[in-house]
Design an enzyme around this catalytic site. Sequence first.
Site, PDB file in Angstrom:
ATOM      1  N   CYS A  32      17.822  34.586  -8.426  1.00  0.00           N
ATOM      2  CA  CYS A  32      18.984  33.695  -8.359  1.00  0.00           C
ATOM      3  C   CYS A  32      19.909  33.760  -9.579  1.00  0.00           C
ATOM      4  CB  CYS A  32      18.546  32.265  -8.065  1.00  0.00           C
ATOM      5  SG  CYS A  32      16.882  31.829  -8.506  1.00  0.00           S
ATOM      6  N   ARG A  81       5.528  37.853 -11.577  1.00  0.00           N
ATOM      7  CA  ARG A  81       5.080  36.523 -11.993  1.00  0.00           C
ATOM      8  C   ARG A  81       3.683  36.636 -12.574  1.00  0.00           C
ATOM      9  NH1 ARG A  81       7.490  32.780  -7.003  1.00  0.00           N
ATOM     10  NH2 ARG A  81       9.647  33.450  -7.312  1.00  0.00           N
ATOM     11  N   GLN A  88      10.790  40.433  -2.432  1.00  0.00           N
ATOM     12  CA  GLN A  88      11.161  39.418  -1.455  1.00  0.00           C
ATOM     13  C   GLN A  88      12.367  39.886  -0.655  1.00  0.00           C
ATOM     14  OE1 GLN A  88      11.919  35.856  -3.764  1.00  0.00           O
ATOM     15  NE2 GLN A  88       9.943  34.998  -3.213  1.00  0.00           N
ATOM     16  N   ASP A 123      15.016  38.461  -0.438  1.00  0.00           N
ATOM     17  CA  ASP A 123      15.703  37.375  -1.135  1.00  0.00           C
ATOM     18  C   ASP A 123      17.215  37.491  -0.947  1.00  0.00           C
ATOM     19  OD1 ASP A 123      15.872  35.168  -2.719  1.00  0.00           O
ATOM     20  OD2 ASP A 123      15.671  36.229  -4.617  1.00  0.00           O
ATOM     21  N   HIS A 179      21.109  35.044  -1.482  1.00  0.00           N
ATOM     22  CA  HIS A 179      21.798  33.819  -1.872  1.00  0.00           C
ATOM     23  C   HIS A 179      23.176  33.810  -1.242  1.00  0.00           C
ATOM     24  CE1 HIS A 179      18.664  34.329  -4.941  1.00  0.00           C
ATOM     25  NE2 HIS A 179      18.609  33.016  -4.902  1.00  0.00           N
ATOM     26  N   LYS A 193      16.063  20.767   0.574  1.00  0.00           N
ATOM     27  CA  LYS A 193      15.640  22.065   1.102  1.00  0.00           C
ATOM     28  C   LYS A 193      14.914  21.884   2.432  1.00  0.00           C
ATOM     29  CE  LYS A 193      11.245  22.077  -1.441  1.00  0.00           C
ATOM     30  NZ  LYS A 193      10.292  22.881  -2.225  1.00  0.00           N
ATOM     31  N   HIS A 246      19.780  29.217  -1.433  1.00  0.00           N
ATOM     32  CA  HIS A 246      18.676  30.156  -1.622  1.00  0.00           C
ATOM     33  C   HIS A 246      17.970  30.287  -0.275  1.00  0.00           C
ATOM     34  CE1 HIS A 246      18.540  29.384  -6.156  1.00  0.00           C
ATOM     35  NE2 HIS A 246      19.307  28.408  -5.690  1.00  0.00           N
TER      36      HIS A 246
END
Length: 798
Positions: free
Chosen positions: A405, A434, A452, A454, A456, A539, A647
């Site tokens: 992000c 991580r 991911q 992922d 945005h 969320k 997100h």
Amino acid sequence: MEQVTESLKKAVIGGEKKPKKDKKAPAAANASDSGPLELEPQAKFIQERLDLFDRLYKEQQDEIAKRPREDILITLPDGSVKSGKSYETTPAAIAKGISNSLYKKTVVARVDGETLWDIERPLEKSCKLELLDFNDEKGKEVFWHSSAHILGEACERRFGCSLCIGPPVQDGFYYEMSLPGQAAVQASDWQPLETIFGKIVKEKQPFQRLEMSKEDLLKMFAYNPYKQHIIKDKIPDGTRTTVYRNGPLIDLCRGPHVPDTGRIDSFMITKNSSSYFLGDANNDSLQRIYGVSFPDKKGLAAHKKFLEEAAKRDHRVIGKQQELFYFEECSPGSAMWLPHGTRIHNAIMQYIREQYWKRGYDEVITPNMFNVALWEQSGHLAHYKDDMFILDVDKEQFGLKPMNCPAHAMMFRHRERSHKELPLRLADFGVLHRNEASGALSGLTRVRRFQQDDAHIFCREDQIKAEVADLFDFMKSFYGMLDLTFKLRLSTRPDKYMGEIETWDRAEAKLKEALDEFVNSTGGTWELNEGDGAFYGPKIDIAVLDCLKRPFQCATIQLDFQQPINFSLEYQTAEVAHKSEEGKEGKEAKLAPAAAAQFAPAPAASGDQKDKDAAASGDHKDKDGKRKPILIKKPLAAGCARPVMIHRAMAGSIERFTAILCEHFAGKWPFWMSPRQVMVIPVGMGFLDYAKEVALTLRGELIHVDVDSSGNTLQKKIRSAQLAQYNFIFVVGDDEKKNRKVNIRYRDDTSTQARDVPVPLDEAVSKLRALKADRGRYNPFPPSKEEKPADAAAAEQK
């Protein structure tokens, strides 16, 4: 997932086998093969703890007895109203008044839709009352929490240990403890503990609730350094909290609990392991014992069957059998994707990329490592530092990115933006890292290096609803194709939040509206999870349910108002653009100046031109020569507005999603993502050339194909291909070679397993091409009526 399969290995199919009980022998003698069943005498702290509890409990009961009794009204879910007295009428009495069977099934009560309440605890005022059983999610949590207390008592009676925490978890509960002399729990302790557990259940020990001051709590748990730490750290001075007693056990606990230990009918220990206090490797090493329990024996029997099926589907076992992935000790938590596993990984990515193209996403690539100044700016350093890999580079600190992000926020602001560009959808498959604890690593479900799907979405507030609706459509298509069902949950503003309440209210309203429209069109439902939103916005969490109905958190849709502020994100509004077109504001109406560089310089310390040039280039250094990149926040420019940052992910971690699918399909991959799509088997070596020609033709269609050129018999070749889960087996012999045909067996349709009707090769290729393109789950080569056995044809006519 990993907990379930590990449980089975130890408790059901291959771990420590429990000896059969000799009906003539005393239970205790059969229960223990490693010393006495229970400590004799008991640990000294137990009686000291009981003495303090008894005195304070009597004082509490005397105080409650003095409270005035007033008439109250209790409203049940069906709208009926029961009358009662404050501090006298209990939920248990209400349940018994309806039926004794309802009372026996009730685990816990819920008051006014929020507060869980012991059913033997008197109500204090008029309220709405719900009676929850084991089948309710909250009821199950309370049932398992009470079971954890029973396990804790059994451990104290056997080991004289210092208990730490004992929460319910997804598949049962555990208790964490420190044994005298830092001893370890052994598998041989399981049956003795289960024997003590059974004795506690038969005693039907009531759970008693007592409110205590922090000072008295510190006295009560003076013997236990772990409870001492929790009390000092979690309970503010001058406040009170609760403990619960059952038998000799007294535990720091908010509750509530079942009425008595007799409610726990069936129980088994599933595994034990080591852990660290508070999950910190710098703290003491503790012992953790896991268990599961049910209100009847049928529940436990069904759970054992569930565990057997889960163990068969363990992705770590299938991953090894099918040569999908493995791990090297030199890189813990980072999967080594083998060729066949990489095929699955790439197939998932390809589908998502196709959806991105269809839905207007732009894929981007961002760096893997950023200066810690970026993570300070985004706020992640404060929240995720312990889970990040921090590196020293050129006398500065950098962090491997745990999420994308902040990078996408910087990409949005690297130049001026117009409202005409919104919504801007940026997708990123970048590698993330991580720093998961080594003890938490487990196959593909918990790793340190992952990717991911992922993305945005930067949009205006009035675009939120439409974007969320498209995400629901994306999710429905993706999960539906994979035969995955899902549950929706809306998490709203937490106690600690950033931004204006009005903005939160608008955002929550838009999400609720989008959820309502979606479930109304699909016939589903959604749950409200009040106060569990992120600090930056509400969320929607989506949990997928596999074929065993196990929930896994995958997709997420999060509204973020804070990162656009942190990174000074802005876009020119339509109003300013309109004025500019009319020439009313001339040059002043043009787009706002570009946002500052990612690492804006600190002001020069002096008027020296060299220092100014260094600062302007972002090369400002302190007296030690260390660069100090600083991200400058800007106020919102005139005529501009902040975007909302959504997100979102559908699969989440590709690694974890692959593990879920592996267990969901039990290694029988759908054709479009299968790493072994076709095996070509020649009936003899004389037909090997034609088999290779067939394989080459299929390979030209980007189909994963292999040829069995071994000297095994035909039946053994077919059996090997079936065990390897090839979707299709093409058998070729003399007739097939002469007529350019193939004899096809389809893995998922047993009616084709013994067929002898060759299909033209061109037709087979065409149908497989279509099957792969539409990602179908059907048999493209169904047997014709002429091929069907007589009994099957007769059944079809009926």
